[in-house]
Design a protein around this motif. Sequence first.
Motif, short mmCIF file in Angstrom:
data_model
loop_
_atom_site.label_atom_id
_atom_site.label_comp_id
_atom_site.label_asym_id
_atom_site.label_seq_id
_atom_site.Cartn_x
_atom_site.Cartn_y
_atom_site.Cartn_z
N LEU A 69 0.84 -1.21 0.00
CA LEU A 69 0.00 0.00 0.00
C LEU A 69 0.86 1.25 0.00
O LEU A 69 0.57 2.22 -0.71
CB LEU A 69 -0.92 0.03 1.22
CG LEU A 69 -2.19 -0.80 1.20
CD1 LEU A 69 -2.97 -0.60 2.49
CD2 LEU A 69 -3.05 -0.46 -0.01
N GLU A 70 1.92 1.24 0.81
CA GLU A 70 2.82 2.41 0.86
C GLU A 70 3.44 2.67 -0.51
O GLU A 70 3.53 3.82 -0.94
CB GLU A 70 3.92 2.20 1.90
CG GLU A 70 3.44 2.33 3.32
CD GLU A 70 4.55 2.24 4.35
OE1 GLU A 70 4.31 2.68 5.48
OE2 GLU A 70 5.64 1.73 4.03
N ALA A 71 3.84 1.62 -1.19
CA ALA A 71 4.47 1.77 -2.50
C ALA A 71 3.50 2.27 -3.57
O ALA A 71 3.93 2.79 -4.61
CB ALA A 71 5.09 0.44 -2.93
N SER A 72 2.21 2.15 -3.31
CA SER A 72 1.20 2.55 -4.31
C SER A 72 1.02 4.06 -4.41
O SER A 72 0.31 4.53 -5.29
CB SER A 72 -0.15 1.91 -3.95
OG SER A 72 -0.75 2.59 -2.84
N GLY A 73 1.59 4.82 -3.49
CA GLY A 73 1.39 6.27 -3.49
C GLY A 73 0.27 6.70 -2.57
O GLY A 73 -0.08 7.88 -2.52
N LEU A 74 -0.30 5.76 -1.84
CA LEU A 74 -1.43 6.07 -0.96
C LEU A 74 -1.09 7.11 0.10
O LEU A 74 -1.91 7.98 0.40
CB LEU A 74 -1.93 4.78 -0.29
CG LEU A 74 -3.13 4.93 0.64
CD1 LEU A 74 -4.37 5.42 -0.12
CD2 LEU A 74 -3.42 3.60 1.33
N MET A 75 0.11 7.05 0.63
CA MET A 75 0.49 8.01 1.70
C MET A 75 0.46 9.44 1.16
O MET A 75 0.00 10.35 1.85
CB MET A 75 1.86 7.66 2.27
CG MET A 75 1.88 6.34 3.00
SD MET A 75 3.45 5.92 3.77
CE MET A 75 4.59 6.08 2.44
N ARG A 76 0.95 9.64 -0.05
CA ARG A 76 0.93 10.98 -0.65
C ARG A 76 -0.51 11.46 -0.84
O ARG A 76 -0.84 12.60 -0.52
CB ARG A 76 1.69 10.96 -1.98
CG ARG A 76 1.76 12.33 -2.67
CD ARG A 76 2.50 12.28 -4.00
NE ARG A 76 1.83 11.40 -4.96
CZ ARG A 76 2.25 10.19 -5.32
NH1 ARG A 76 3.35 9.69 -4.81
NH2 ARG A 76 1.58 9.47 -6.20
N VAL A 124 1.07 11.88 6.33
CA VAL A 124 1.11 10.43 6.44
C VAL A 124 2.50 9.99 6.01
O VAL A 124 2.88 10.15 4.86
CB VAL A 124 0.02 9.75 5.58
CG1 VAL A 124 0.12 8.23 5.67
CG2 VAL A 124 -1.35 10.23 6.01
N LYS A 125 3.24 9.47 6.96
CA LYS A 125 4.63 9.08 6.73
C LYS A 125 4.81 7.56 6.80
O LYS A 125 5.72 7.03 6.19
CB LYS A 125 5.50 9.77 7.79
CG LYS A 125 6.94 9.47 7.72
CD LYS A 125 7.67 10.24 8.82
CE LYS A 125 8.90 9.50 9.24
NZ LYS A 125 9.51 10.03 10.44
N CYS A 126 3.96 6.87 7.56
CA CYS A 126 4.12 5.42 7.74
C CYS A 126 2.76 4.77 7.96
O CYS A 126 2.14 4.96 9.01
CB CYS A 126 5.04 5.15 8.94
SG CYS A 126 5.26 3.39 9.28
N LEU A 127 2.31 4.01 6.98
CA LEU A 127 1.03 3.32 7.12
C LEU A 127 1.08 2.20 8.15
O LEU A 127 0.06 1.87 8.75
CB LEU A 127 0.57 2.75 5.78
CG LEU A 127 0.07 3.74 4.75
CD1 LEU A 127 -0.32 3.01 3.47
CD2 LEU A 127 -1.09 4.56 5.28
N HIS A 128 2.27 1.63 8.38
CA HIS A 128 2.39 0.58 9.38
C HIS A 128 1.90 1.09 10.74
O HIS A 128 1.17 0.39 11.45
CB HIS A 128 3.84 0.08 9.49
CG HIS A 128 4.31 -0.64 8.28
ND1 HIS A 128 4.74 0.01 7.15
CD2 HIS A 128 4.40 -1.96 8.01
CE1 HIS A 128 5.09 -0.88 6.24
NE2 HIS A 128 4.89 -2.09 6.74
N VAL A 129 2.31 2.28 11.10
CA VAL A 129 1.91 2.87 12.38
C VAL A 129 0.40 3.13 12.41
O VAL A 129 -0.27 2.83 13.40
CB VAL A 129 2.69 4.17 12.65
CG1 VAL A 129 2.09 4.94 13.82
CG2 VAL A 129 4.15 3.86 12.91
N LEU A 130 -0.13 3.66 11.32
CA LEU A 130 -1.55 3.99 11.29
C LEU A 130 -2.41 2.73 11.32
O LEU A 130 -3.44 2.69 12.02
CB LEU A 130 -1.88 4.83 10.05
CG LEU A 130 -1.07 6.11 9.89
CD1 LEU A 130 -1.56 6.91 8.70
CD2 LEU A 130 -1.06 6.96 11.15
N VAL A 131 -2.00 1.68 10.60
CA VAL A 131 -2.73 0.41 10.64
C VAL A 131 -2.62 -0.20 12.04
O VAL A 131 -3.61 -0.68 12.60
CB VAL A 131 -2.21 -0.56 9.56
CG1 VAL A 131 -2.73 -1.98 9.80
CG2 VAL A 131 -2.60 -0.07 8.17
N GLY A 132 -1.43 -0.17 12.63
CA GLY A 132 -1.27 -0.69 13.98
C GLY A 132 -2.17 0.02 14.96
O GLY A 132 -2.82 -0.62 15.81
#
Length: 178
Positions: A69-76, A124-132
């Motif tokens: 998901l991060e690689a998809s550009g979602l964070m931007r 949004v810098k890290c989806l791992h943190v937000l998902v956690g």
Amino acid sequence: MDRPPSQADLDAIQAQLGRPPRGVVAVVSRCPSGHPNVVKTEPRLPDGTPFPTLFYVTCTRLNAMIGTLEASGLMREMSERLTEDDELAAAYARAHASYLEEREALAEVPEIHDVSAGGMPTRVKCLHVLVGHALAKGPGVNPLGDEAVVLLGDWWTGTTCDGPGEPPAQLAGAREVP
């Protein structure tokens, strides 16, 4: 109230991470088979290192899928929405405040005072943190974490975790992605 992890939990987490877990306070999310997905960690690791990530994703498959998901550009895209949607920005700021409050209840660490994780409260810098965070607290606490959880779908399907259990309770009522 959080219960300390069992030795079986710590062993499972070590297998997931490929190293001994550090500063684990509790398992706060599990996959349908009962394996840990997300742990709550001390804000200062045993070696003294400040650690702002309160909710740490341990599941290998979940980590990989979040990375996709991060690689998809979602964070931007999510960061851009924060600048355009005042309601979303306010909800995300509340998630940041909630995160800090819970972490500071464990311990105050001056080096990370007012620093949550994942880019909160302004980007949004890290989806791992937000998902956690979303899996640990359930829907309605971290709006962007909730969205990412919905996008992940059933990450446990087709794995050893795809068993007779129920999906993580934290997914009940997860909202649709706008």
